[in-house]
Design a protein around this motif. Structure first.
Motif, short mmCIF file in Angstrom:
data_model
loop_
_atom_site.label_atom_id
_atom_site.label_comp_id
_atom_site.label_asym_id
_atom_site.label_seq_id
_atom_site.Cartn_x
_atom_site.Cartn_y
_atom_site.Cartn_z
N ARG A 57 0.85 -1.11 -0.11
CA ARG A 57 -0.03 0.05 0.07
C ARG A 57 0.87 1.25 -0.20
O ARG A 57 0.58 2.11 -0.77
N ALA A 58 1.75 1.30 0.85
CA ALA A 58 2.66 2.46 0.98
C ALA A 58 3.71 2.66 -0.59
O ALA A 58 3.68 3.84 -0.86
N GLY A 59 4.15 1.56 -0.95
CA GLY A 59 4.57 1.49 -2.22
C GLY A 59 3.70 2.32 -3.31
O GLY A 59 4.23 3.20 -3.93
N ALA B 38 4.28 5.85 -4.97
CA ALA B 38 4.54 6.11 -6.40
C ALA B 38 3.73 6.82 -7.03
O ALA B 38 4.03 7.44 -8.20
N THR B 39 2.42 6.91 -6.45
CA THR B 39 1.33 7.55 -7.39
C THR B 39 0.80 8.94 -6.59
O THR B 39 0.36 9.70 -7.38
N ARG B 40 0.76 9.16 -5.35
CA ARG B 40 0.06 10.21 -4.77
C ARG B 40 1.17 10.89 -3.60
O ARG B 40 0.78 11.49 -2.58
N PRO C 4 2.66 13.16 2.21
CA PRO C 4 4.25 12.37 2.10
C PRO C 4 4.65 11.97 3.67
O PRO C 4 5.03 10.69 3.57
N VAL C 5 4.21 12.74 4.54
CA VAL C 5 4.48 11.81 5.94
C VAL C 5 3.58 10.87 6.35
O VAL C 5 3.95 9.83 6.72
N ASP D 31 -4.20 11.84 4.87
CA ASP D 31 -4.69 10.31 4.42
C ASP D 31 -4.41 9.50 5.59
O ASP D 31 -3.39 9.55 6.32
N ASP D 32 -4.92 8.20 5.86
CA ASP D 32 -4.59 7.28 6.87
C ASP D 32 -3.28 6.64 6.67
O ASP D 32 -2.85 6.30 5.45
N THR D 33 -2.74 6.35 7.58
CA THR D 33 -1.41 5.29 7.76
C THR D 33 -1.94 4.19 8.21
O THR D 33 -3.27 3.98 8.65
#
Length: 133
Positions: free
Chosen positions: A30-32, A36-38, A43-44, A101-103
Motif C-alpha cells: 500500500r505504501a509503495g 509512487a502515485t500520490r 508524504p508524511v 490520508d490514513d497510515t
C-alpha cells in the motif's frame, strides 16, 4: 535448572507470524503504491506507512527465527511497533492536519479494525510466554 526458550514459531506463534506477514505485505504494498502515485498529497502519512511495513517485515523475521538474535529482533521490532502505533495513533486523533490520508497506525489502526493496536500486545505477550525460564 532453567528451561530453554520455546520457539516463537511453534503452536499459536505460527498464526501470529502469518498475521505479521500479511501486515508486512499489505502495509509495504500500500505504501509503495501511495508513494509512487500520490506522494505529494500526504508524504508524511505515506512514509510512515512504509516505515510500518518495514517494522512488520522485521517483526515477522524476528518471530519466525530460531536464534537469540532473531528473538532480540522480534522484541525490538514489536516494541517499536507498539510505540509507533500509540504515538501516531495519538497524534492523528488530535492533529489530522499533517495526515490528510490514513497510515496503518492512524487512529490506532482504525482502518485495519484496530488490529495494529492489538497485534504488538499479542506479539509481546508471545515473546514473553516463550522466553527461557
Amino acid at each position: 535448572m532453567s528451561e530453554a526458550a520455546r520457539a516463537t514459531s511453534s503452536g499459536p506463534g505460527r498464526v501470529l507470524i502469518a498475521v505479521y506477514g500479511v501486515f508486512a505485505l499489505s502495509a509495504t504494498a500500500r505504501a509503495g503504491v501511495q508513494i509512487a502515485t500520490r506522494f505529494g498529497e500526504a508524504p508524511v502519512a505515506y512514509l510512515l506507512s512504509a516505515l510500518a511495513g518495514v517494522v512488520y517485515i522485521l517483526a515477522t523475521i524476528g518471530l519466525a527465527g530460531h536464534s537469540p538474535a532473531a528473538r532480540r529482533l522480534g522484541w525490538a521490532a514489536v516494541l517499536f511497533e507498539l510505540i509507533g502505533v500509540l504515538t501516531i495513533g495519538t497524534i492523528t486523533v488530535f492533529d489530522t492536519g499533517d495526515f490528510p490520508d490514513d497510515t496503518v497506525w492512524s487512529v490506532y489502526g482504525r482502518g485495519y479494525g484496530f488490529v495494529p493496536l492489538v497485534l504488538p500486545l499479542v506479539g509481546l505477550w508471545w515473546l514473553r510466554h516463550t522466553r527461557a525460564r
